[in-house]
Motif scaffolding. Structure first.
Motif, PDB file in Angstrom:
ATOM      1  N   LEU A 130      -5.603  -2.028  -4.017  1.00  0.00           N
ATOM      2  CA  LEU A 130      -6.638  -1.578  -3.095  1.00  0.00           C
ATOM      3  C   LEU A 130      -5.999  -0.634  -2.089  1.00  0.00           C
ATOM      4  N   ALA A 131      -6.224   0.653  -2.295  1.00  0.00           N
ATOM      5  CA  ALA A 131      -5.702   1.665  -1.379  1.00  0.00           C
ATOM      6  C   ALA A 131      -6.777   1.955  -0.328  1.00  0.00           C
ATOM      7  N   SER A 132      -7.016   3.217  -0.016  1.00  0.00           N
ATOM      8  CA  SER A 132      -7.970   3.550   1.041  1.00  0.00           C
ATOM      9  C   SER A 132      -8.139   5.055   1.096  1.00  0.00           C
ATOM     10  N   LEU A 133      -9.270   5.472   1.660  1.00  0.00           N
ATOM     11  CA  LEU A 133      -9.453   6.880   1.973  1.00  0.00           C
ATOM     12  C   LEU A 133      -8.364   7.351   2.931  1.00  0.00           C
ATOM     13  N   ALA A 134      -7.772   6.409   3.666  1.00  0.00           N
ATOM     14  CA  ALA A 134      -6.661   6.738   4.560  1.00  0.00           C
ATOM     15  C   ALA A 134      -5.434   7.222   3.797  1.00  0.00           C
ATOM     16  N   GLY A 135      -5.416   7.049   2.481  1.00  0.00           N
ATOM     17  CA  GLY A 135      -4.296   7.505   1.667  1.00  0.00           C
ATOM     18  C   GLY A 135      -4.330   8.993   1.353  1.00  0.00           C
ATOM     19  N   LEU A 136      -5.387   9.693   1.795  1.00  0.00           N
ATOM     20  CA  LEU A 136      -5.430  11.137   1.607  1.00  0.00           C
ATOM     21  C   LEU A 136      -4.204  11.792   2.247  1.00  0.00           C
ATOM     22  N   GLY A 137      -3.692  12.809   1.594  1.00  0.00           N
ATOM     23  CA  GLY A 137      -2.560  13.543   2.142  1.00  0.00           C
ATOM     24  C   GLY A 137      -1.215  12.952   1.795  1.00  0.00           C
ATOM     25  N   TRP A 138      -1.181  12.066   0.806  1.00  0.00           N
ATOM     26  CA  TRP A 138       0.092  11.440   0.432  1.00  0.00           C
ATOM     27  C   TRP A 138       1.120  12.472  -0.025  1.00  0.00           C
ATOM     28  N   GLU A 139       0.639  13.583  -0.551  1.00  0.00           N
ATOM     29  CA  GLU A 139       1.557  14.604  -1.062  1.00  0.00           C
ATOM     30  C   GLU A 139       2.485  15.144   0.032  1.00  0.00           C
TER      31      GLU A 139
END
Length: 259
Positions: free
Chosen positions: A115-124
């Motif tokens: 269970l990740a999250s929209l908060a994981g955007l920008g992981w790159e």
């Protein structure tokens, strides 16, 4: 959909974890739950463990190795208002330790869902820090946070970014055994910790609320997790499904001039 399967679910005593357990059982699974709090629903087995306690986690892994599970749903997590060391320990370090500690004992063809999250955007843009966290132990969390500028404000985002990367990275790690790993990234979800997210995100949360028709509910997220645990998702490997009422699509479209 999950007939004759045994599924381990963490964070099973509330929110998305509880709803996933209910839906997995309704789909025919035997559910083994893990949580620091006792559940209010009937499970086939339950282990009460605080994931910040490394010795307790080690003991849990040894117990669960005998289960030979068909699936592992890593749903336990703490909100961004928790101390940064707790956020990193529970949301990333303990999750990875449990997963890697159990993978050899999972059945061939098993499914792992994070269970990740929209908060994981920008992981790159966080690859350097994500790589620095590889192999991180409970004991090393405080020093890692100090050395890599992990703060109360960014700790939650970092752990979810690292979790998305962890999922992508392990798309084929256990392919020879048919074991797959995928993730689900909810947007704001109406659970007991929604208030913690609103407190932390502030103006960003207000903007999200204005754009969205409503926050999600556990019943919006759990079916996606349950599907990823089933054989029907066997060709999905290393993906991260945005389950967010359209927020990821809005962000992507807006950033590319489509809105």
């Amino acid at each position: 959909m999950l007939e004759n399967k045994t599924i381990i679910i963490t964070g099973v005593s509330s929110g998305i974890g509880q709803e996933t357990a209910l839906q997995a059982k309704a789909a025919g699974a035997k559910v083994i739950g893990v949580d620091r709090n006792a559940p209010s629903i009937e499970l086939d087995a339950f282990h009460q463990v605080d994931l910040t306690d490394e010795a307790a986690l080690d003991a849990l892994i040894e117990e669960l190795k005998s289960v030979k599970a068909d699936g592992l749903a890593n749903i336990a997590g703490v909100p961004p208002t928790a101390p940064k060391e707790v956020v990193v320990t529970v949301n990333l370090v303990a999750l990875q330790k449990l997963t890697l500690g159990l993978v050899d004992s999972l059945k061939d063809g098993a499914s792992i869902v994070n269970l990740a999250s929209l908060a994981g955007l920008g992981w790159e843009g966080e690859v350097a820090r994500i790589k620095a966290a590889e192999g991180l132990t409970h004991e090393g969390v405080a020093a890692f946070c100090a050395a890599h500028d992990i703060t109360t404000e960014n700790s939650y985002f970092f752990t979810k970014q690292a979790l998305v990367a962890f999922t992508h990275e392990n798309r084929w790690t256990w392919r020879d055994r048919g074991i797959r790993m995928n993730a689900v990234s909810p947007g704001p979800v109406d659970t007991p910790i929604l208030g913690d997210f609103l407190e932390t995100l502030g103006e960003r949360a207000e903007e999200d609320a204005r754009i969205m028709d409503r926050p999600g509910t556990p019943k919006d997220i759990a079916p996606v997790v349950t599907f990823l645990l089933s054989d029907g998702s066997g060709w999905l490997r290393g993906i991260n499904i945005s389950c967010d009422g359209g927020m990821r699509a809005y962000i992507d479209a807006t950033s590319n001039g489509l809105n």
